[in-house]
Design an enzyme around this catalytic site. Structure first.
Site, mmCIF file in Angstrom:
data_model
loop_
_atom_site.group_PDB
_atom_site.id
_atom_site.type_symbol
_atom_site.label_atom_id
_atom_site.label_comp_id
_atom_site.label_asym_id
_atom_site.label_seq_id
_atom_site.Cartn_x
_atom_site.Cartn_y
_atom_site.Cartn_z
ATOM 1 N N HIS A 133 18.066 85.444 -7.368
ATOM 2 C CA HIS A 133 17.155 86.318 -6.627
ATOM 3 C C HIS A 133 16.166 86.969 -7.586
ATOM 4 O O HIS A 133 16.421 88.035 -8.146
ATOM 5 C CB HIS A 133 17.950 87.400 -5.872
ATOM 6 C CG HIS A 133 17.133 88.155 -4.867
ATOM 7 N ND1 HIS A 133 17.385 88.117 -3.511
ATOM 8 C CD2 HIS A 133 16.051 88.950 -4.999
ATOM 9 C CE1 HIS A 133 16.507 88.861 -2.866
ATOM 10 N NE2 HIS A 133 15.673 89.389 -3.766
ATOM 11 N N HIS A 182 11.684 87.278 -7.861
ATOM 12 C CA HIS A 182 10.382 86.980 -7.268
ATOM 13 C C HIS A 182 9.382 86.610 -8.363
ATOM 14 O O HIS A 182 9.222 87.357 -9.339
ATOM 15 C CB HIS A 182 9.861 88.182 -6.476
ATOM 16 C CG HIS A 182 10.692 88.524 -5.280
ATOM 17 N ND1 HIS A 182 10.366 88.102 -4.008
ATOM 18 C CD2 HIS A 182 11.844 89.225 -5.155
ATOM 19 C CE1 HIS A 182 11.275 88.545 -3.150
ATOM 20 N NE2 HIS A 182 12.183 89.233 -3.822
ATOM 21 N N ASP A 241 6.114 86.627 -8.354
ATOM 22 C CA ASP A 241 5.038 87.599 -8.523
ATOM 23 C C ASP A 241 5.551 88.961 -8.973
ATOM 24 O O ASP A 241 4.750 89.873 -9.243
ATOM 25 C CB ASP A 241 4.209 87.746 -7.243
ATOM 26 C CG ASP A 241 5.057 87.962 -5.997
ATOM 27 O OD1 ASP A 241 6.298 87.941 -6.112
ATOM 28 O OD2 ASP A 241 4.497 88.154 -4.914
ATOM 29 N N GLY A 301 10.096 91.122 2.628
ATOM 30 C CA GLY A 301 9.276 92.198 3.172
ATOM 31 C C GLY A 301 10.169 93.284 3.721
ATOM 32 O O GLY A 301 11.261 93.525 3.213
ATOM 33 N N HIS A 349 16.404 88.228 3.191
ATOM 34 C CA HIS A 349 16.507 89.632 2.807
ATOM 35 C C HIS A 349 17.008 90.416 4.022
ATOM 36 O O HIS A 349 16.376 90.391 5.082
ATOM 37 C CB HIS A 349 15.136 90.183 2.415
ATOM 38 C CG HIS A 349 14.662 89.804 1.053
ATOM 39 N ND1 HIS A 349 14.346 88.520 0.697
ATOM 40 C CD2 HIS A 349 14.434 90.567 -0.051
ATOM 41 C CE1 HIS A 349 13.936 88.494 -0.568
ATOM 42 N NE2 HIS A 349 13.978 89.730 -1.045
ATOM 43 N N GLU A 367 19.112 95.716 3.120
ATOM 44 C CA GLU A 367 18.751 96.373 1.861
ATOM 45 C C GLU A 367 18.448 97.850 2.146
ATOM 46 O O GLU A 367 19.246 98.731 1.850
ATOM 47 C CB GLU A 367 17.543 95.689 1.214
ATOM 48 C CG GLU A 367 17.132 96.320 -0.105
ATOM 49 C CD GLU A 367 15.893 95.675 -0.722
ATOM 50 O OE1 GLU A 367 15.575 96.027 -1.867
ATOM 51 O OE2 GLU A 367 15.253 94.831 -0.062
ATOM 52 N N HIS A 393 20.374 90.994 -1.093
ATOM 53 C CA HIS A 393 20.789 92.401 -1.124
ATOM 54 C C HIS A 393 21.990 92.614 -0.189
ATOM 55 O O HIS A 393 23.106 92.421 -0.599
ATOM 56 C CB HIS A 393 19.631 93.331 -0.787
ATOM 57 C CG HIS A 393 18.437 93.145 -1.671
ATOM 58 N ND1 HIS A 393 18.419 93.554 -2.986
ATOM 59 C CD2 HIS A 393 17.226 92.591 -1.438
ATOM 60 C CE1 HIS A 393 17.254 93.268 -3.533
ATOM 61 N NE2 HIS A 393 16.506 92.659 -2.610
ATOM 62 N N ASP A 404 15.615 90.772 -9.307
ATOM 63 C CA ASP A 404 14.685 91.027 -8.212
ATOM 64 C C ASP A 404 13.230 90.961 -8.693
ATOM 65 O O ASP A 404 12.565 89.952 -8.496
ATOM 66 C CB ASP A 404 14.981 92.374 -7.551
ATOM 67 C CG ASP A 404 14.432 92.480 -6.132
ATOM 68 O OD1 ASP A 404 13.994 91.462 -5.580
ATOM 69 O OD2 ASP A 404 14.452 93.592 -5.569
ATOM 70 N N ASP A 405 12.714 92.032 -9.290
ATOM 71 C CA ASP A 405 11.311 92.096 -9.725
ATOM 72 C C ASP A 405 11.234 92.709 -11.126
ATOM 73 O O ASP A 405 10.878 93.889 -11.279
ATOM 74 C CB ASP A 405 10.487 92.959 -8.755
ATOM 75 C CG ASP A 405 10.367 92.324 -7.375
ATOM 76 O OD1 ASP A 405 9.618 91.336 -7.255
ATOM 77 O OD2 ASP A 405 11.017 92.816 -6.443
#
Length: 314
Positions: free
Chosen positions: A16, A18, A20, A143, A174, A177, A198, A256-257
């Protein structure tokens, strides 16, 4: 953040993350979005960064519309030279294939639907089908968490996930979360989810939690992300991951990010350790990730063999 010793968990798996949300900060300064060279660079550098972190298998997810330069432009109006969502996927696949070879890791990708843009979902499924042979292994929905019974956009996403199911495309969603546990149930029952991104609030329903344990539903847990975003308590000793680990729930640890959250996978392992997870439980989560991955059978067999050589049998 303090990183774990590089040789402690030297062979990592991540499910998991992303694309971007993992762009190098210097790259962000150098490029602008929606350009083939920029997207290629982002995806290639992603592979190098994973390799440096000891990640040997990774599934990276992204929404191709957000990386295109045709956002909100109808198909018939796309002029020659535009960089369409399909162009994005082809470019990312090229870069990941090259990066995987150059940096000695296996990289697959997941295409994300966006909950607030259901009009994109049909194209996402189509791109998943077209690029299955190029390492696009699954569809996701990202999202805002869905609120079953309250979200008028949900039906269009469910249609896309049914099509994915019918055509053998893997599914992760997702859910649970920041939203209610019912989102997890919706993902399992009506979106054919095989994994949950999540899913922390599944613990709010003892019945659903018990079902997920029994059915070995895989949860893609992102420890640092969950606290920074407010999905889980700041008091780490109240984090649902502790119960997941002690109850034998099927989960993996992920970032995640990382560029947004300033973390890496080693740092998430450190936080899990501070919550009381043993090294053995963290290693087991790495094996869980490998088994729950959407890799090909050959990729999964080789991955599990490599993990057993590094950590022993789990």
């Amino acid at each position: 953040m303090t990183a774990a010793p590089r040789d402690k968990f030297s062979y990592k798996v991540e499910l998991h993350i992303h694309l971007d949300g993992a762009i190098r900060s210097e790259t962000i300064l150098d490029i602008s979005n929606g350009d083939k060279d920029a997207v290629s660079r982002i995806a290639y550098e992603f592979c190098e960064d994973c390799s440096r972190s000891g990640i040997r298998y990774v599934e990276v997810r992204y929404n191709p519309h957000l990386l295109s330069n045709t956002l909100d432009k109808p198909d018939f109006a796309r002029e020659r030279g535009d960089f369409s969502p399909r162009d994005v996927v082809a470019t990312v696949c090229d870069a990941l294939e090259k990066g995987g070879r150059d940096f000695n890791l296996t990289v697959n990708s997941i295409l994300c639907c966006m909950t607030h843009r259901p009009e994109w979902s049909a194209e996402i499924v189509s791109l998943c089908r077209e690029f299955q042979h190029r390492g696009v292994v699954a569809i996701d929905s990202a999202g805002q968490d869905f609120e079953p019974g309250k979200d008028p956009l949900l039906c269009r996403h469910k249609k896309a996930f049914k099509e994915a199911y019918d055509h053998g495309i893997h599914r992760t969603v997702h859910a649970g979360e920041n939203g209610p546990y019912e989102g997890v149930q919706e993902a399992l029952d009506h979106m054919y989810a095989e994994r949950i991104g999540h899913g922390y609030h599944v613990t709010d329903s003892p019945a659903l939690y018990s079902r997920c344990k029994k059915e070995r539903v895989h949860f893609e847990i992102c420890p640092i992300s969950s606290i920074i975003t407010g999905a889980c308590p700041v008091d780490i000793m109240k984090h649902p991951l502790i119960g997941f680990a002690n109850d034998g729930v099927n989960f993996s640890l992920n970032t995640d990010d990382p560029i947004i959250l300033d973390n890496d996978l080693a740092g998430d392992y450190v936080l899990a350790g501070k919550m009381g997870l043993s090294d053995e439980q963290i290693i087991k989560s790495i094996f869980n990730a490998a088994r729950a991955s959407f890799a090909t059978e050959e990729q999964k067999k080789n991955l599990l063999a490599d993990l057993a050589e590094v950590y022993g049998d789990y």
